[in-house]
Design an enzyme around this catalytic site. Sequence first.
Site, PDB file in Angstrom:
ATOM      1  NE  ARG A 211      -2.245   0.020   4.042  1.00 48.73           N
ATOM      2  CZ  ARG A 211      -1.490   0.974   3.495  1.00 48.73           C
ATOM      3  NH1 ARG A 211      -1.737   1.365   2.259  1.00 48.73           N
ATOM      4  NH2 ARG A 211      -0.526   1.538   4.179  1.00 48.73           N
ATOM      5  CD  GLU A 213      -5.862  -1.318  -0.248  1.00 48.36           C
ATOM      6  OE1 GLU A 213      -5.908  -0.108  -0.447  1.00 48.36           O
ATOM      7  OE2 GLU A 213      -4.824  -1.980  -0.386  1.00 48.36           O
ATOM      8  NE  ARG A 219      -0.046  -0.893  -8.171  1.00 48.48           N
ATOM      9  CZ  ARG A 219      -0.984  -0.988  -9.110  1.00 48.48           C
ATOM     10  NH1 ARG A 219      -0.920  -1.948 -10.013  1.00 48.48           N
ATOM     11  NH2 ARG A 219      -1.982  -0.138  -9.156  1.00 48.48           N
ATOM     12  CG  HIS A 220      -2.468  -3.538  -4.264  1.00 51.19           C
ATOM     13  ND1 HIS A 220      -2.562  -3.135  -5.573  1.00 51.19           N
ATOM     14  CD2 HIS A 220      -2.380  -2.406  -3.517  1.00 51.19           C
ATOM     15  CE1 HIS A 220      -2.548  -1.804  -5.616  1.00 51.19           C
ATOM     16  NE2 HIS A 220      -2.426  -1.339  -4.397  1.00 51.19           N
ATOM     17  CD  GLU A 352       2.395   4.845  -3.665  1.00 51.25           C
ATOM     18  OE1 GLU A 352       1.372   5.149  -4.288  1.00 51.25           O
ATOM     19  OE2 GLU A 352       2.449   4.758  -2.419  1.00 51.25           O
ATOM     20  CB  SER A 355       3.452   7.488   0.294  1.00 47.91           C
ATOM     21  OG  SER A 355       2.851   7.168  -0.927  1.00 47.91           O
ATOM     22  NE  ARG A 403       3.108  -2.023  -3.989  1.00 45.79           N
ATOM     23  CZ  ARG A 403       2.158  -1.100  -4.072  1.00 45.79           C
ATOM     24  NH1 ARG A 403       2.484   0.143  -4.404  1.00 45.79           N
ATOM     25  NH2 ARG A 403       0.903  -1.407  -3.820  1.00 45.79           N
TER      26      ARG A 403
HETATM   27  P1  ATP Z   1      -1.187   1.963  -3.691  1.00 47.52           P
HETATM   28  O1  ATP Z   1      -1.732   3.299  -4.148  1.00 47.52           O
HETATM   29  O2  ATP Z   1      -0.181   1.371  -4.604  1.00 47.52           O
HETATM   30  O3  ATP Z   1      -2.264   1.003  -3.267  1.00 47.52           O
HETATM   31  P2  ATP Z   1      -0.842   3.318  -1.171  1.00 47.52           P
HETATM   32  O4  ATP Z   1      -0.585   4.731  -1.622  1.00 47.52           O
HETATM   33  O5  ATP Z   1      -2.210   2.970  -0.715  1.00 47.52           O
HETATM   34  O6  ATP Z   1      -0.370   2.300  -2.330  1.00 47.52           O
HETATM   35  P3  ATP Z   1       0.736   3.836   1.171  1.00 47.52           P
HETATM   36  O7  ATP Z   1      -0.347   3.951   2.178  1.00 47.52           O
HETATM   37  O8  ATP Z   1       1.335   5.085   0.623  1.00 47.52           O
HETATM   38  O9  ATP Z   1       0.210   2.917  -0.043  1.00 47.52           O
HETATM   39  O10 ATP Z   1       1.855   2.848   1.774  1.00 47.52           O
HETATM   40  C1  ATP Z   1       3.253   3.062   1.627  1.00 47.52           C
HETATM   41  C2  ATP Z   1       3.887   1.981   0.760  1.00 47.52           C
HETATM   42  O11 ATP Z   1       3.551   0.686   1.242  1.00 47.52           O
HETATM   43  C3  ATP Z   1       3.411   1.983  -0.683  1.00 47.52           C
HETATM   44  O12 ATP Z   1       4.121   2.925  -1.451  1.00 47.52           O
HETATM   45  C4  ATP Z   1       3.706   0.547  -1.097  1.00 47.52           C
HETATM   46  O13 ATP Z   1       5.064   0.375  -1.456  1.00 47.52           O
HETATM   47  C5  ATP Z   1       3.429  -0.232   0.165  1.00 47.52           C
HETATM   48  N1  ATP Z   1       2.079  -0.801   0.136  1.00 47.52           N
HETATM   49  C6  ATP Z   1       0.931  -0.172   0.454  1.00 47.52           C
HETATM   50  N2  ATP Z   1      -0.125  -0.990   0.321  1.00 47.52           N
HETATM   51  C7  ATP Z   1       0.381  -2.178  -0.090  1.00 47.52           C
HETATM   52  C8  ATP Z   1      -0.210  -3.439  -0.395  1.00 47.52           C
HETATM   53  N3  ATP Z   1      -1.534  -3.645  -0.283  1.00 47.52           N
HETATM   54  N4  ATP Z   1       0.603  -4.458  -0.775  1.00 47.52           N
HETATM   55  C9  ATP Z   1       1.940  -4.268  -0.886  1.00 47.52           C
HETATM   56  N5  ATP Z   1       2.547  -3.107  -0.607  1.00 47.52           N
HETATM   57  C10 ATP Z   1       1.783  -2.063  -0.209  1.00 47.52           C
HETATM   58 MN    MN Z   2       1.017   6.012  -1.231  1.00 49.61          MN
END
Ligand code: ATP
Ligand code: MN
Length: 429
Positions: A211, A213, A219-220, A352, A355, A403
């Site tokens: 990602r 971002e 957590r990211h 989180e 999802s 996570r």
């Molecule tokens: P957040 O809102 O916390 O950025 P997200 O809703 O964008 O997460 P999802 O696309 O739902 O993330 O991805 C499913 C799962 O993957 C998330 O619940 C999280 O546990 C994990 N995840 C997503 N993005 C990241 C990241 N950049 N770093 C670590 N774990 C991630």
């Molecule tokens: Mn999510």
Amino acid sequence: MDIKKTHDIGTLGPAMKGQKVTVGGWVEDLRELGKLSFITLRDVTGVSQIVVAGPENLLQVKDLSKQSVVLVTGAVQESKARDFTFEIKAEKIEILSRAIHPLPIDPLGRLESGIDNRLNARALDLRNQKTASIFKIRHNVLLCIRKVISDNGFLEVNTPKIIGSASEGGANLFSLKYFDKQAYLAQSPQLYKEQLTLGLERIFEISSFYRAEKSHTVRHLTEFTSVDIESAFMDYTDVMEILEKLIVAVFDHVEKNCAEDIKNLGIELKKPQAPFERVTYKQAIEELGKQGLPLAFGDDLLDSHLRKLGEIHPGFYFLTDWPLKLKPFYIHEKEDDPIVSKSFDLQYGYLELSSGGRRLHDPVKIKARLVEQGLDPMQFEDHLKAFDWGMPPHSGWGLGLDRLMAVLTQIDNVREVVLYPRDPERLFP
Ligand code: ATP
Ligand code: MN
């Protein structure tokens, strides 16, 4: 140069008194007391005291730097030392590799180093038993996840990480040059795993995803490990049950198999019980309203809202039935209340972890949703054609392994539970 050991240190004990063994490992400590020297030697399985005597051997180990690698042959004997039940009386010592002095970090953790220094010397940081334990636990978590999901009838698959089109919209995709074409790094296996339910019904994948971002949080990461499942003929509540059973099984497995590592971390496992609490989005905004954080149906939950909900629900809980408009195009609406979706997040307090939801399998509805979200159905042609080949109704989730590891080990920063984390600032080592 001899390089082979006959035993791992963890397999030795006072009962083997008199037996001649060859062990290899890293010098954790060296005490020189004139006619005797004592080495504390560690391999990945355990630690032992080595007693060194005789002019030749003493000269060999004189001023030997910590973390040098040695191979020791000698007999096992009982030990009078406070920390050891047995020791090895060295007959022959070979120095296989000398470590520099001083080292960039103290791997024993007596001198505490900041996380950046430790990550810059990650390989050496793993000689710290606390760090090693995190990754021994991670290995066990992965073993358990593979076993539990497989036992539920899911097949492990590998989908591509280099992809040709920006799936799911794609504002946060890394792009790369693919010869003379434009390619991207996959941010999730979403579209592939949905397609695969047509061929294989129940599939899962454990892999890195990417990602782009610029998030500076604990957590990211820009590269993270995701556990994904997708199943035909299941509704969202069915895959929620699989997820909560999996989480409980992981804690049980770690409790049974990683007692020593949990001790090294100085924690007590906080084992959850199924079923986890289920809180609908509507209930959540009511709860927030009562706490002085008013929201209207359709508003997204910001960090501050999730923090407050985390105070009310401190452990694992599902946040379900989100407004459809907050969810990606592939999420299914509730038949009896179509502005609400068949979706959920698994939370641990504010964090989180996962999802998921029921997915649309009617291509006409998917196209309409794509247009609604300002996406071009033409860009999804390769994906959508599979929906004309007998696409079953299906549901699934993606779980962030890093996570989950952070929650399990009670460590806030995901960087601690990833060997070589990648974030907007960190690209090395
Ligand atoms: P957040 O809102 O916390 O950025 P997200 O809703 O964008 O997460 P999802 O696309 O739902 O993330 O991805 C499913 C799962 O993957 C998330 O619940 C999280 O546990 C994990 N995840 C997503 N993005 C990241 C990241 N950049 N770093 C670590 N774990 C991630
Ligand atoms: Mn999510």
